[in-house]
Scaffold this motif. Structure first.
Motif, short mmCIF file in Angstrom:
data_model
loop_
_atom_site.label_atom_id
_atom_site.label_comp_id
_atom_site.label_asym_id
_atom_site.label_seq_id
_atom_site.Cartn_x
_atom_site.Cartn_y
_atom_site.Cartn_z
N ILE A 77 18.04 6.50 -8.76
CA ILE A 77 17.68 5.16 -9.07
C ILE A 77 16.21 5.05 -8.34
O ILE A 77 15.97 5.80 -7.54
CB ILE A 77 18.51 4.16 -7.97
CG1 ILE A 77 18.67 4.57 -6.51
CG2 ILE A 77 19.82 3.87 -8.82
CD1 ILE A 77 19.41 3.67 -5.74
N VAL A 78 15.43 4.11 -8.79
CA VAL A 78 13.84 3.93 -8.60
C VAL A 78 14.15 3.03 -7.13
O VAL A 78 15.03 2.18 -7.20
CB VAL A 78 13.45 3.05 -9.65
CG1 VAL A 78 11.84 2.65 -9.17
CG2 VAL A 78 12.99 4.04 -10.86
N LEU A 79 13.27 3.35 -6.33
CA LEU A 79 13.21 2.68 -5.09
C LEU A 79 11.94 2.16 -4.81
O LEU A 79 10.96 2.47 -5.42
CB LEU A 79 13.29 3.48 -3.63
CG LEU A 79 14.75 4.53 -4.12
CD1 LEU A 79 14.78 5.69 -2.95
CD2 LEU A 79 16.31 3.60 -3.90
N GLY A 80 11.81 0.75 -4.32
CA GLY A 80 10.66 0.06 -4.27
C GLY A 80 10.70 -0.96 -3.14
O GLY A 80 11.76 -1.47 -2.48
N PHE A 109 9.48 6.50 -5.84
CA PHE A 109 9.15 5.08 -5.10
C PHE A 109 8.20 4.37 -6.04
O PHE A 109 6.93 4.87 -6.18
CB PHE A 109 8.65 5.81 -3.72
CG PHE A 109 8.25 4.34 -3.03
CD1 PHE A 109 9.13 3.34 -2.31
CD2 PHE A 109 7.07 4.11 -2.78
CE1 PHE A 109 8.74 2.35 -1.71
CE2 PHE A 109 6.53 3.10 -1.89
CZ PHE A 109 7.32 2.09 -1.45
N GLU A 110 8.20 3.03 -5.77
CA GLU A 110 7.30 2.04 -6.15
C GLU A 110 6.63 1.11 -5.22
O GLU A 110 7.70 0.63 -4.65
CB GLU A 110 7.78 1.46 -7.56
CG GLU A 110 7.87 2.53 -8.53
CD GLU A 110 8.29 1.80 -10.00
OE1 GLU A 110 8.26 0.51 -10.02
OE2 GLU A 110 8.77 2.30 -11.06
N LEU A 111 5.62 0.87 -4.94
CA LEU A 111 5.33 0.03 -3.99
C LEU A 111 4.78 -1.40 -4.47
O LEU A 111 3.66 -1.61 -5.07
CB LEU A 111 4.07 0.61 -3.23
CG LEU A 111 3.26 -0.43 -2.17
CD1 LEU A 111 4.14 -0.52 -0.91
CD2 LEU A 111 2.04 0.40 -1.68
N VAL A 173 0.45 9.40 -7.34
CA VAL A 173 0.10 8.11 -6.92
C VAL A 173 1.17 7.20 -7.20
O VAL A 173 1.47 6.75 -8.23
CB VAL A 173 -1.25 7.88 -7.23
CG1 VAL A 173 -1.76 6.25 -6.65
CG2 VAL A 173 -2.16 8.58 -6.97
N PRO A 174 1.73 6.65 -5.93
CA PRO A 174 2.78 5.63 -6.27
C PRO A 174 2.40 4.43 -7.16
O PRO A 174 1.34 3.80 -6.64
CB PRO A 174 3.25 5.26 -4.96
CG PRO A 174 3.00 6.33 -4.01
CD PRO A 174 1.62 6.87 -4.78
N PRO A 175 3.26 3.95 -8.15
CA PRO A 175 2.69 2.85 -8.78
C PRO A 175 2.69 1.46 -7.84
O PRO A 175 3.61 1.46 -7.16
CB PRO A 175 3.91 2.69 -9.90
CG PRO A 175 4.36 4.04 -9.96
CD PRO A 175 4.28 4.76 -8.83
N VAL A 176 1.59 0.81 -8.05
CA VAL A 176 1.65 -0.24 -7.06
C VAL A 176 1.92 -1.58 -8.18
O VAL A 176 1.22 -1.81 -9.02
CB VAL A 176 0.20 -0.60 -6.45
CG1 VAL A 176 -0.19 -1.80 -5.83
CG2 VAL A 176 -0.05 0.78 -5.70
N LEU A 177 2.71 -2.31 -7.63
CA LEU A 177 3.09 -3.46 -8.30
C LEU A 177 2.49 -4.83 -7.67
O LEU A 177 2.90 -4.96 -6.40
CB LEU A 177 4.71 -3.69 -8.60
CG LEU A 177 5.36 -2.36 -9.01
CD1 LEU A 177 6.87 -2.58 -9.09
CD2 LEU A 177 4.66 -1.74 -10.55
N ASP A 194 -0.59 -1.28 -10.92
CA ASP A 194 0.08 -0.45 -12.10
C ASP A 194 1.13 -1.41 -12.52
O ASP A 194 1.92 -0.67 -13.73
CB ASP A 194 0.55 0.96 -11.39
CG ASP A 194 -0.77 1.54 -10.77
OD1 ASP A 194 -1.50 1.98 -11.48
OD2 ASP A 194 -0.43 1.85 -9.55
N GLY A 195 1.29 -2.53 -12.39
CA GLY A 195 2.35 -3.36 -12.88
C GLY A 195 2.39 -4.84 -12.25
O GLY A 195 1.81 -4.85 -11.24
N TRP A 196 3.20 -5.64 -12.91
CA TRP A 196 3.48 -7.09 -12.19
C TRP A 196 4.66 -7.31 -11.65
O TRP A 196 5.77 -6.81 -12.45
CB TRP A 196 2.80 -7.91 -13.23
CG TRP A 196 2.74 -9.55 -12.97
CD1 TRP A 196 2.41 -9.88 -11.73
CD2 TRP A 196 2.72 -10.55 -13.80
NE1 TRP A 196 2.70 -11.36 -11.49
CE2 TRP A 196 2.78 -11.78 -12.82
CE3 TRP A 196 2.96 -10.64 -15.15
CZ2 TRP A 196 2.76 -13.08 -13.64
CZ3 TRP A 196 2.91 -12.03 -15.76
CH2 TRP A 196 3.05 -13.02 -15.07
N ILE A 197 4.88 -7.83 -10.73
CA ILE A 197 6.27 -8.43 -10.21
C ILE A 197 6.17 -9.66 -9.83
O ILE A 197 6.04 -9.98 -8.62
CB ILE A 197 6.77 -7.48 -9.00
CG1 ILE A 197 8.38 -7.84 -8.57
CG2 ILE A 197 5.70 -7.28 -7.79
CD1 ILE A 197 8.84 -6.53 -7.59
#
Length: 279
Positions: A77-80, A109-111, A173-177, A194-197
């Motif tokens: 699983i992805v963790l964030g 991991f995604e931040l 580099v962890p993706p920054v949402l 690197d993305g939108w949340i």
């Protein structure tokens, strides 16, 4: 469209390891945790969700510590974080924590980050609420330098350090949402993310939301970037809603787990069983 969960993981609820294993065993794709370092007792800042702040806000685990435990006991699983209030952290310390967590997780991991809403909480960390977004973005810049350079150096308005050595480096580099839904949020996603949340978009507003997703993709293409993924926090678990999210261009939804209160582990596992049926 990927399906995951987000939760306020508390000291009176299901444990981090048990939750992580349960999410993975049920075929869900991601587990994200919220963050508040503390909640001031003053209660001057109004909670955006209503008049009374739920108990869970002041009982959450540190998400990076909890996710490290989950990372060591899961494989897929992805963790964030959804979201970490990084303006309230020392960026040198947080860069090391994120890099360490990402390595333990094997690059899962995604931040997810946001500026926050509780002005008193920010003030306790020495953060000017009026400057919190600018500080947040500068912290992102400083951490990326630490993650990618052997001798990292950064000089900004809020962060200033001469060349440093800091290992471990993350696996990548962890993706920054970037969290938020305000009129300028896409500017921040494009400049620092690197993305939108976005948070809790009702089905009735999905047409307008879909236009914003299309704008994000168009602007990313114009800037020579790949499409930036969209992760929706607080999705409805109804099948018709999921179809609408997908049609609007959402790449991943996070279902927010309810807080069953003390001793509610069994209730959380039953809720996960219901969500697993959507996979």
């Amino acid at each position: 469209m990927d399906l995951g969960v987000v939760t306020f993981l508390t000291d009176y609820g299901i444990t981090p390891v048990e939750l992580g294993r349960a999410v993975e065993e049920r075929g869900l794709g991601a587990l994200f945790l919220t963050e508040h370092t503390h909640i001031p007792t003053s209660r001057e800042s109004p909670w955006p969700g209503g008049p009374e702040l739920p108990t869970r806000y002041s009982h959450t685990y540190d998400p990076f510590v909890a996710l490290a435990a989950v990372a060591a006991t899961t494989e897929r699983i992805v963790l964030g974080t959804a979201v970490s209030l990084i303006a309230q952290h020392d960026p040198i310390v947080l860069a090391k924590a994120v890099a360490s967590l990402d390595r333990i997780a094997g690059g899962r991991f995604e931040l997810g980050i946001g500026p926050g809403w509780n002005a008193e909480e920010m003030a306790h960390h020495g953060v000017d609420p009026g400057r919190r977004t600018a500080r947040m973005l500068e912290h992102v810049e400083a951490m990326r330098v630490i993650w990618t350079e052997d001798e990292a150096e950064y000089h900004g308005r809020f962060v200033d350090f001469s060349p440093i050595w800091s290992w471990p480096k993350p696996t990548r580099v962890p993706p920054v949402l970037i969290g938020g839904g305000g009129p300028t949020v896409l500017d921040r996603v494009l400049s620092h993310g690197d993305g939108w949340i976005p948070l809790r978009v009702p089905v009735s507003a999905l047409d307008e939301f879909g236009e914003r997703v299309a704008e994000l993709r168009r602007r990313a293409a114009e800037a020579g970037r790949d499409p930036l993924p969209v992760t929706l926090y607080g999705a409805s678990p109804k099948p018709e809603a999921l179809a609408s999210y997908a049609a609007a261009g959402v790449d991943r939804v996070l279902f927010e787990l309810t807080d069953p209160g003390p001793g509610g582990t069994d209730a959380t596992l039953r809720e996960l069983d219901g969500l697993a049926a959507l996979v």
